[in-house]
Design a protein around this motif. Structure first.
Motif, PDB file in Angstrom:
ATOM      1  N   ARG A 693       0.833  -1.206   0.000  1.00 46.74           N
ATOM      2  CA  ARG A 693       0.000   0.000   0.000  1.00 46.74           C
ATOM      3  C   ARG A 693       0.862   1.248   0.000  1.00 46.74           C
ATOM      4  O   ARG A 693       0.602   2.215  -0.717  1.00 46.74           O
ATOM      5  CB  ARG A 693      -0.916  -0.003   1.220  1.00 46.74           C
ATOM      6  N   MET A 694       1.933   1.220   0.791  1.00 47.50           N
ATOM      7  CA  MET A 694       2.815   2.377   0.857  1.00 47.50           C
ATOM      8  C   MET A 694       3.499   2.607  -0.485  1.00 47.50           C
ATOM      9  O   MET A 694       3.674   3.756  -0.912  1.00 47.50           O
ATOM     10  CB  MET A 694       3.880   2.161   1.944  1.00 47.50           C
ATOM     11  N   PHE A 695       3.881   1.552  -1.141  1.00 45.64           N
ATOM     12  CA  PHE A 695       4.573   1.664  -2.420  1.00 45.64           C
ATOM     13  C   PHE A 695       3.650   2.244  -3.481  1.00 45.64           C
ATOM     14  O   PHE A 695       4.061   3.034  -4.317  1.00 45.64           O
ATOM     15  CB  PHE A 695       5.091   0.287  -2.849  1.00 45.64           C
ATOM     16  N   LYS A 696       2.376   1.857  -3.445  1.00 47.39           N
ATOM     17  CA  LYS A 696       1.412   2.395  -4.406  1.00 47.39           C
ATOM     18  C   LYS A 696       1.233   3.889  -4.210  1.00 47.39           C
ATOM     19  O   LYS A 696       0.995   4.642  -5.155  1.00 47.39           O
ATOM     20  CB  LYS A 696       0.072   1.677  -4.260  1.00 47.39           C
ATOM     21  N   ASP A 697       1.315   4.339  -2.936  1.00 50.88           N
ATOM     22  CA  ASP A 697       1.135   5.761  -2.633  1.00 50.88           C
ATOM     23  C   ASP A 697       2.396   6.574  -2.917  1.00 50.88           C
ATOM     24  O   ASP A 697       2.350   7.805  -2.941  1.00 50.88           O
ATOM     25  CB  ASP A 697       0.765   5.941  -1.149  1.00 50.88           C
TER      26      ASP A 697
END
Length: 948
Positions: A693-697
């Motif tokens: 999720r962090m990488f997508k953001d």
């Protein structure tokens, strides 16, 4: 001997403190070892003390059951196998009882392993100097029984020379002590026995002189020389090398030696075999510590199989001698080699070249060249294998050319391929005939060749047994070697063991040649269908590859800490061989006890790099588990714990509650009862937001190259802001556009448990997704070794061609970054970090061929000082160490590593495995980080220092 049904071993079981094992499974485990033989015992006793040994021998005498003493189980001659009661000393009777460093002696129990003894006395700069190749797993009791030696025998002699006194239990149950005593003494049982032995030998004075071999070492028959003079008698030398046929050793007082200060080695090359004997004599005049020979056949194989060593094994040579000196100063070592050079090259024109080590790296390389013979032969493929049946004869070094020439003639006569190597300094060659004993013709050839070698050796006044004893292989030839003295040996045997219960048929053979009997793989060896995975050719090949050497005891974390035969790779392979050959009922495959044995392999994969024969025991054990799980299903704890991704995803989604629950004693207690997770195990925290999720953001940078990151559960769910983002940042700092595709869990936990069939859909999905990138030539980068290993196993699990393509594109991140560095493309903008870092290399990373790469990367950071810990398992083994039933053993396995870490005084520890990190934190309470996380920190420091 009574029929099996007439003996109730329960009586003995109740009388001893140790263990009595008499199940079909246990007896099968003890039915074979490194020799070519298979003999199933009636029972196995593991004594805890001397009284247990006495009671066992008394029981055996009462029921007329033979007794065979067993140490580390490393004997090539089969003298540790017996059809009666086998006494295994290594489980309990393995202690140092007394140590006197000032007078350089130690008193030990017979089950202690040589390497363990040396580790316990090395702080005093002492050691037991006899060093057989099996030193890491052979016992002192076995060394005494066989009069073992090794490559340094030219300096230190054999075990016999270093035994001061023995405590033994005789065949009637009496406990006696050996040692020097006055000839007139008549106070003890041993005094009277000594008097009788002196009397016997008095009638064989002429034979003692005429039949003594012209050799520098000898382990054939009983040693009957130099036992007494006018005033004193000492039978200790006679018992050393008696192979447990005169008494069973329960204690030994041993002389120790100073650890050598310095050593220097070199390689001498010969184009004429006829010059080797004279050259060896010249070298011996200078006082070497080792002179080893490798003959043409070994050299040809080495050049073919080890191309990296061709520089040291040039074409057109007949033999190479490895030469070593041990001295107190570097100048003395150089002077010694100068003398050797002058003698071999200048004065006598014997060798064509002499390479002298110029550095520690050279010393290491030369040692690898010396040790190349065993591994090359052990890993030969095909039905014909190198067999140890004529591997221990010795002649005087001056007669080596005649001996080798005679051997070659015999090999040609019988059309047998063979390899020659061994201890040139003692004229003790290890000849390995390459045969298939499942063919009757080859069995007959073995017998005839053995006869021919015995005749050749005795013609040269040599000995049929140089350092490995007689055993089942050569006892038949003892009488041939000693036509008159054999009669004296029979008298000695009858004196100490009148009923013939101690290791019958060994040394005193009663004219029976056992060479072609009780063969492990003989003409009667047949495959019996079990209707299980073990019917596969792949499994049967692994079974046949195992030499039974027992080295697995030294490197298997479970085996070396439990000291159980079933925990060794050898034990598992032996058990499977017994089943597939029809010697053991295949119904045992359905028993929980069989599953337990297979579960004792934690799939660390060390066998793949450590096993001399390259046997993939982890795969065999995994298949055993898989067969059981398919039939009986998984238990509840495994159903939950092995579903790693789901478990982590769920825990992460409830991170605050999960982390609190993991700290609460009542909840941990409940988890222990329901799932078997040890309540004392410190579990890592979970993050409320995953790395995915962090990488997508995160705003992605445009890189000059692309790589696929196989996202592991720990980086994703436990430490995304730390380790997870650090990995991505390091890759992006090096211009890598990081691709993080949606993938299923790698499945390593389920694969290791034998339940790969339950996740085949996930495995195939991973292959499908990753193959799209692999077909584009993109590297697939891993930071969790177990994930990489799982994907590397996909081709074997699925048989898929695409899986092989994927596996070929997989790299540990340290491999990938070092490739960039070697190409001059690694970003070296590291800030200074004044840190001392200890590095632990995980087992699975080692299996992937990654050993020093992480350290090389860390050393690029200014100010960082690294030390790599010795190759020790941390004991975690994935989910193995989570479970209550394994927790104590897990921590015991890790203790050696914990002690090394604590003693190193480093600021922090680095390791590439999250399970290892968890265990090291538990055992040392030190901060543990992934090496790449440290690289990320160094990049960050550089940025801050530039900004300042």
């Amino acid at each position: 001997m009574k029929e099996e049904a007439e003996i109730n071993f329960d009586d003995l079981r109740q009388r001893i403190e140790g263990d009595l094992l008499d199940s079909d499974l246990d007896r099968s485990l003890y039915s074979s070892g490194p020799s070519i033989f298979r003999v199933k015992p009636r029972a196995v006793v593991r004594p805890k003390n001397k009284d247990d040994v006495v009671k066992t021998i008394q029981f055996a005498r009462q029921h007329r059951v033979p007794i065979t003493a067993k140490g580390g189980g490393s004997s090539r001659v089969g003298n540790d196998l017996g059809a009666g009661i086998v006494i295994d000393f290594c489980k309990y009777m393995n202690r140092v009882l007394e140590f006197d460093p000032a007078n350089k002696w130690v008193r030990v129990e017979p089950g202690i392993i040589l390497a363990d003894l040396n580790n316990q006395v090395k702080a005093s700069k002492l050691y037991f100097p006899i060093d057989p190749s099996t030193k890491d797993w052979c016992s002192l009791g076995g060394m005494i029984a066989n009069n073992s030696s090794g490559p340094h025998a030219v300096k230190y002699g054999t075990t016999r020379k270093h035994v001061a006194a023995l405590e033994l239990v005789l065949a009637d149950g009496q406990v006696v002590q050996t040692g020097k005593r006055p000839r007139s003494a008549n106070e003890s049982t041993m005094d009277r026995f000594a008097d009788r032995v002196v009397s016997i030998l008095g009638r064989y004075e002429k034979a003692l002189e005429e039949e003594k071999p012209f050799t520098t070492k000898n382990s054939c028959g009983y040693y009957l020389w130099d036992l007494f003079d006018e005033n004193n008698v000492d039978l200790t030398p006679m018992f050393a090398g008696s192979e447990g046929t005169l008494g069973v050793v329960t204690e030994a007082k041993l002389y120790l030696s100073d650890i050598p200060e310095k050593a220097l080695s070199g390689l001498a090359y010969f184009d004429d075999l006829g010059k080797v004997g004279k050259a060896t004599q010249e070298i011996l005049e200078v006082g070497p510590s080792m002179v080893e020979i490798m003959e043409r056949h070994i050299l040809d194989l080495a050049r073919e199989q080890k191309p990296e060593m061709r520089e040291y094994l040039p074409e057109g040579i007949e033999a190479v001698l490895f030469i070593e000196f041990q001295e107190e100063s570097d100048q003395t070592l150089k002077d010694k080699f100068a003398q050797v050079r002058k003698r071999l090259l200048e004065d006598n024109d014997l060798a064509i070249d002499l390479k002298e080590a110029k550095s520690a790296a050279d010393m290491d390389t030369f040692a690898k060249v010396r040790r190349i013979s065993g591994p090359i032969l052990n890993r030969m493929k095909g039905p014909r294998r190198p067999l140890a049946f004529i591997e221990d004869a010795a002649v005087h070094p001056s007669r080596l050319p005649e001996y080798i020439s005679g051997l070659r003639g015999l090999f040609e006569k019988f059309n047998v391929s063979a390899a020659i190597y061994g201890h040139a300094g003692d004229g003790n060659l290890h000849n390995m005939g390459i045969l298939d004993l499942r063919q009757q013709h080859d069995v007959d050839t073995m017998v005839h060749l053995s006869e021919g070698v015995a005749d050749l050796v005795l013609k040269l006044k040599g000995t049929v047994s140089g350092e490995h004893a007689d055993g089942r292989l050569r006892s038949f030839y003892v009488q041939r070697q000693y036509p008159e003295l054999y009669k004296a040996m029979v008298e000695v045997k009858n004196l100490f063991d009148p009923e013939g219960l101690l290791n019958p048929g060994i040394i005193i053979s009663n004219h029976v040649n056992q060479l072609d009997k009780d063969l492990k793989f003989g003409p009667d060896y047949k495959i019996a269908l079990t209707n299980s995975i073990f019917d596969s050719e792949e499994i049967q090949e692994q079974v046949e590859n195992c030499s039974g050497c027992g080295k697995c005891r030294s490197y298997c974390a479970i085996a070396s800490n439990t000291l159980e035969e079933w925990a060794k790779g050898r034990g598992k392979i032996t058990l499977v061989r017994e089943i597939v050959s029809g010697k053991l009922d295949p119904a045992i495959l359905n028993e929980p006890g069989f599953k337990e044995i297979m579960d004792s392999c934690i799939n660390c994969k060390r066998c793949l790099t450590e096993c001399p024969s390259g046997v993939d025991t982890p795969w065999v054990a995994l298949m055993g588990r898989a067969d059981y799980v398919k039939k009986h299903g998984e238990d509840l704890p495994n159903k939950i714990l092995l579903n790693t991704a789901t478990l982590c995803r769920t825990a992460s989604s409830m991170a605050p509650m999960t982390n609190l629950a993991n700290k609460l004693a009542p909840i941990r207690s409940m988890t222990e009862k329901l799932l078997g997770v040890e309540r004392e195990r410190k579990l890592p925290k979970f993050s409320g937001k995953s790395l995915r999720r962090m990488f997508k953001d995160k705003l992605k940078r445009t890189g000059t190259r692309e790589a696929v990151f196989f996202l592991n559960c720990f980086s994703n769910y436990n430490d995304p802001r730390g380790e997870g983002m650090a990995i991505i940042n390091v890759l992006e700092k090096n211009g890598v556009n990081v691709l993080v595709p949606e993938l299923k869990c790698c499945g390593i936990a389920r694969i290791s448990s034998g339940a790969a069939h339950k996740i085949m859909k996930d495995i195939n999905e991973n292959i499908r997704v990753l193959s799209e990138y692999a077909n584009q030539g993109l590297p697939i980068v891993f930071t969790e070794p177990s994930c990489a290993l799982a994907v590397k196993e996909y081709p074997r699990i699925t048989g898929s061609v695409l899986a092989k393509v994927v596996a070929d594109h997989c790299y540990d991140i340290s491999q990938y970054l070092l490739q960039l560095h070697k190409a001059g493309e690694l970003n070296l903008d590291f800030g200074r970090m004044d840190l001392s870092i200890g590095y632990h290399n995980p087992c699975h990373l080692r299996t992937l061929g990654v050993t020093k790469q992480p350290v090389e990367l860390l050393n690029l950071i200014p100010g960082v000082k690294t030390m790599q810990y010795s190759d020790k398992c941390c004991g975690m083994g994935g989910t193995y160490g989570l479970k209550k039933k394994n927790y104590d053993l897990s921590m015991k396995i890790g203790q050696r590593l914990f002690d090394e870490i604590n003693a190193s005084g480093v600021d922090m520890v680095a390791t590439g495995c999250s399970s290892c990190a968890m265990q090291i934190k538990q055992g040392t309470d030190k901060e543990v980080m992934h090496p790449v996380a440290l690289l990320a920190l160094a990049y960050q420091r550089f940025g801050k220092s530039n900004a300042a």
